[in-house]
Design a protein around this motif. Sequence first.
Motif, mmCIF file in Angstrom:
data_model
loop_
_atom_site.group_PDB
_atom_site.id
_atom_site.type_symbol
_atom_site.label_atom_id
_atom_site.label_comp_id
_atom_site.label_asym_id
_atom_site.label_seq_id
_atom_site.Cartn_x
_atom_site.Cartn_y
_atom_site.Cartn_z
ATOM 1 N N LEU A 43 0.819 -1.197 0.005
ATOM 2 C CA LEU A 43 -0.093 0.071 -0.062
ATOM 3 C C LEU A 43 0.902 1.337 -0.002
ATOM 4 O O LEU A 43 0.632 2.265 -0.682
ATOM 5 C CB LEU A 43 -0.967 0.229 1.300
ATOM 6 N N ALA A 44 2.098 1.211 0.916
ATOM 7 C CA ALA A 44 2.773 2.253 0.970
ATOM 8 C C ALA A 44 3.637 2.696 -0.241
ATOM 9 O O ALA A 44 3.978 3.918 -0.362
ATOM 10 C CB ALA A 44 3.599 2.134 2.253
ATOM 11 N N ASN B 183 2.933 2.219 -3.374
ATOM 12 C CA ASN B 183 2.378 2.789 -4.576
ATOM 13 C C ASN B 183 0.811 3.221 -4.660
ATOM 14 O O ASN B 183 0.291 3.858 -5.350
ATOM 15 C CB ASN B 183 2.394 1.778 -5.786
ATOM 16 N N GLY B 184 0.373 3.046 -3.276
ATOM 17 C CA GLY B 184 -0.952 3.701 -3.051
ATOM 18 C C GLY B 184 -1.866 2.661 -3.570
ATOM 19 O O GLY B 184 -1.700 1.679 -4.057
ATOM 20 N N ILE B 185 -3.366 3.448 -3.639
ATOM 21 C CA ILE B 185 -4.344 2.484 -4.126
ATOM 22 C C ILE B 185 -5.380 3.275 -4.904
ATOM 23 O O ILE B 185 -5.328 4.614 -5.074
ATOM 24 C CB ILE B 185 -5.407 2.138 -2.958
ATOM 25 N N THR C 83 -8.362 7.721 -5.648
ATOM 26 C CA THR C 83 -7.117 7.071 -5.233
ATOM 27 C C THR C 83 -6.505 7.899 -4.058
ATOM 28 O O THR C 83 -7.023 8.830 -3.597
ATOM 29 C CB THR C 83 -5.982 7.764 -6.550
ATOM 30 N N ARG C 84 -5.719 7.051 -3.312
ATOM 31 C CA ARG C 84 -5.160 7.349 -2.339
ATOM 32 C C ARG C 84 -3.453 7.244 -2.187
ATOM 33 O O ARG C 84 -3.198 6.006 -2.743
ATOM 34 C CB ARG C 84 -5.517 6.897 -0.828
ATOM 35 N N GLY C 85 -2.539 8.082 -2.137
ATOM 36 C CA GLY C 85 -1.127 7.695 -1.991
ATOM 37 C C GLY C 85 -0.684 7.108 -3.330
ATOM 38 O O GLY C 85 0.573 6.522 -3.525
ATOM 39 N N PHE C 86 -1.263 7.433 -4.634
ATOM 40 C CA PHE C 86 -0.839 7.048 -5.952
ATOM 41 C C PHE C 86 -0.373 8.241 -6.603
ATOM 42 O O PHE C 86 0.988 8.192 -7.163
ATOM 43 C CB PHE C 86 -2.049 6.181 -6.561
ATOM 44 N N VAL C 87 -1.262 9.221 -7.055
ATOM 45 C CA VAL C 87 -0.829 10.234 -7.731
ATOM 46 C C VAL C 87 -1.219 11.747 -7.051
ATOM 47 O O VAL C 87 -2.190 11.660 -6.355
ATOM 48 C CB VAL C 87 -1.586 9.997 -9.165
ATOM 49 N N SER C 88 -0.579 12.662 -7.632
ATOM 50 C CA SER C 88 -0.805 14.040 -7.206
ATOM 51 C C SER C 88 -2.277 14.280 -7.752
ATOM 52 O O SER C 88 -2.587 14.112 -8.925
ATOM 53 C CB SER C 88 0.219 14.964 -7.393
#
Lengths: 547, 547
Positions: A460-461, A463-465, A487-492
Amino acid sequence: MSRKNKLRIIPLGGLGEVGKNMMAYEYGNDIIVVDAGIMFPKNDMLGVDYIIPDYEYLKKRANRVLGLFITHGHEDHIGAVQHFTEDIHVPVYATPLTRGLIEAKLHRNGAQHKVQMKTIQAGETTRLGPFTLEYFHVNHSIPDGVGIGITTPAGLVVHMSDFKFDQTPVDGWPTDFAKLSEFSNRGVDLLLSDSTNAERPGWTPSEAVIGPAFDKVFGEAKGRIIVATFASLISRVQQVADAAAKTGRKMALAGPSMVDNVKIARKMKYLEIPDDLIVSIEQALQMQNHKVVIMCTGSQGEPSSIVGRLSAGTNRQFDLKDGDTIVLSSHPIPGNEESISKTINRLLRRGAKVIHDGIAPIHVSGHAAQEEQKLLINLVRPKHFMPIHGELRQLSRHAELAQQLGVEQENIIIAENGQVVELVGKKLMRGERIPGDYVFVTGESIGDIGHDVMKERSQLARNGILLIDISIDKKTGRLLHEPEVITRGFVSPEEATSLIPDVRKLILRMVHNDGFDDEKDIINAVKSYLHQQTKRRPMVFVTLSKS
Amino acid sequence: MSRKNKLRIIPLGGLGEVGKNMMAYEYGNDIIVVDAGIMFPKNDMLGVDYIIPDYEYLKKRANRVLGLFITHGHEDHIGAVQHFTEDIHVPVYATPLTRGLIEAKLHRNGAQHKVQMKTIQAGETTRLGPFTLEYFHVNHSIPDGVGIGITTPAGLVVHMSDFKFDQTPVDGWPTDFAKLSEFSNRGVDLLLSDSTNAERPGWTPSEAVIGPAFDKVFGEAKGRIIVATFASLISRVQQVADAAAKTGRKMALAGPSMVDNVKIARKMKYLEIPDDLIVSIEQALQMQNHKVVIMCTGSQGEPSSIVGRLSAGTNRQFDLKDGDTIVLSSHPIPGNEESISKTINRLLRRGAKVIHDGIAPIHVSGHAAQEEQKLLINLVRPKHFMPIHGELRQLSRHAELAQQLGVEQENIIIAENGQVVELVGKKLMRGERIPGDYVFVTGESIGDIGHDVMKERSQLARNGILLIDISIDKKTGRLLHEPEVITRGFVSPEEATSLIPDVRKLILRMVHNDGFDDEKDIINAVKSYLHQQTKRRPMVFVTLSKS
């Protein structure tokens, strides 16, 4: 060989550090346990509060365990006492200061009445089933530490927990050389010894060297002095108090564990600090800057500690002032280097002067270096040797030292946690392997989080989801509305603006044109699209409803 | 003050380490840039491949940039050359070896024709707009490093990149003391100097001390020797080759960057290794164990490196053998301590002998320690001083040293990245602050991942996620099917068995009895239930469809 003549030595606790937080000794039907401490998570143990030894083996034999013996009052030796005694109801034996520290800890958790404590003293002997335990005083970075001579019909084992040979300790009470020699004269079948500093040549400096270093810092500081160290480093408190008295400063203590521990140690006379030297933190904040020293925790850069909060400007009770000198009186625990550096840099940025052990001798190790480890082996002259309290790298170095001193290679065993070692017929040999891993504690959960969950967290950390919610009209097979994408923790947010519409289009095409069998098809298509676009692999989840 | 007489010094690259990977000098309308390197992510920078300086300021003024000057061939000075020259099309000036290493790197990325390279030599001078650049030789842990004297109408600045004063360097070419003295005689207005080791007293040992240490290791090893170091540590390759020749071993190189770099350095005569000393890795694997030394990367415990894979038993080409000696010839980069220890322990567990810099002098630092830093200041006798290449803690220590040597406190500026410093009218002063942060590179994305995404990742990693899919009958308001619940990184399968049915019941009750307004109500209810049950706070997502 009959079970009668066999002592089983079982290292159980330590994050790669063998027997660091727990050791068990089993003879016939009886078991005693030495220490029950906690470990602190490594950087890759995401979201873990702390770690306790896996003592499943002992739990299953709980009715055969006679007692828990604590060598000294550090967290990595007492921190799991509450967990342990909840599972295995045995008395806990400890010297007065150690007992006081355990009780304070239990008290903070409202568990003070649940544990049966027994006071022991260096020099005393306890007989329990087939075990005779002889406690002897050792120096460490906390007072009232002991080693234990353990005699059973299988022979005499000397269990040396954390120790150093300090010839001028702050409390004036050196390690009990006479007792070690006495054991030696009786004949020691096995020595277990602290390997922490097995890679450090020479002799660990005495705590006494810190006195002059503090005098210098206190002499030069124009403003307030804030000394951060471990709450359990009682002798350091004495040294700070001494330096304060000499330079006309009053001492204030901040943080509940620091306050508790000093109270106990003073009451028991392990600390000699006159009443009028101590002021409350509120009083200290009203006094002139050069009249004050504040002791607190946070020397390891913990963000939630007082020093951590001071460095971030988020401490509620008081803030940094111009002219403050912060003394970090400890050495980085491996893995904490980054957070300590971050804290030092932040303190400097906020205008404080920072003294740490890289630039002044304001800390010494509490563990024996190579020459002390050798001296111990020569004092005790054991037939067999088992290095403990270290990772494999320190254990093998310690084993090399023992060999240099003449202990036969075949009489040395390097075991890992869960590797049973047996002393039988005056010979040391490897026994079975039992579970010797560790147990993660997070929130209320003990042991529920395992390596699998940790692996998912790290995924998870990395590449995010990406979550996709799709609703399809059962009759027409067409989308009821645009797919929702989160998305979370994937893209800005910026990157998302271009990427997410394309993901929606991809799904639209799959649903309306290309067709698909189930969620998995969509997940795979989205995954490969995202990887192609970003070279990253977030976890992708699809919820699909038809109506 | 007219712009004409003002030199703007702009530190731009470094993870807290000021000016480590990029420095810019701006005079009037013209700009030159020194170094374009990458940084490696800290432990809390989740999923980041590497980091480059934020040179937005330069991009906006791209047409005013005259050239990029590289001081030496390490990754943290050349690693971002490709990114930089894609954005800002300027020639890249480098000494022969440095140029060779940059070209090899570009070649591996298929970008060798995109960058215009110019060869410079220590002792030469380049005139470019208002800048006169005089290159002089410095020692470091890679050959062919230079410092630069930069003269503009504003004065003479000496830019000392990574350096040490090695009186017996492996290549026999010491730092150019004469040039430093010449600068001193001319009058140096500002010295910028490497602060990496500002907390280390004394003098960094010469690379020459490694020779005897290697001789000892090579003399004692009975089986194969595997030496791991940085691919750019050319002089270490020479020392290993020398030790191999002395003890009748052949040397094989493993890993593309190691092979490339050695090829270039040999071709350019920076390495003197006879052809018959080198064998291919395939040949080496066929030879007798005591006839072989293999050089590879992985001394920092990188899991994907050869040593990392050997320690895990996942290396394809060859595996560890009984009697292997692994030499980790480097010092832990701060933050890598844990992974290096893990690797050492694993290698030991697999039966290898491991030599690292904690137990034998098989590595020395490439950076000046305090006495060398002081010598430099006394050689150059600068009017102003600006410590660079360090975090705040090292910079402030370095500034203290300069003050001890008589540089006036008001003539020293400690700047952070993005803090412009101006030399104007022979005075040094702080200028404006510009963006001086850094840019994360992950997969194909440059700069899309920011601190917000990193924060989300850390949240995901701490407690995991819980996804709930709910379908409701539009007419009856009742659930169409049981809510689907998925978790990742939150609970173990066992814990999930009891927890998830309870979450379902909670939702059932909310939908059928208590009622709710929207997804948020459900999310909040589930969150507080989970926290109450587990004392943990996973991210909770709800998808709700009505039909």
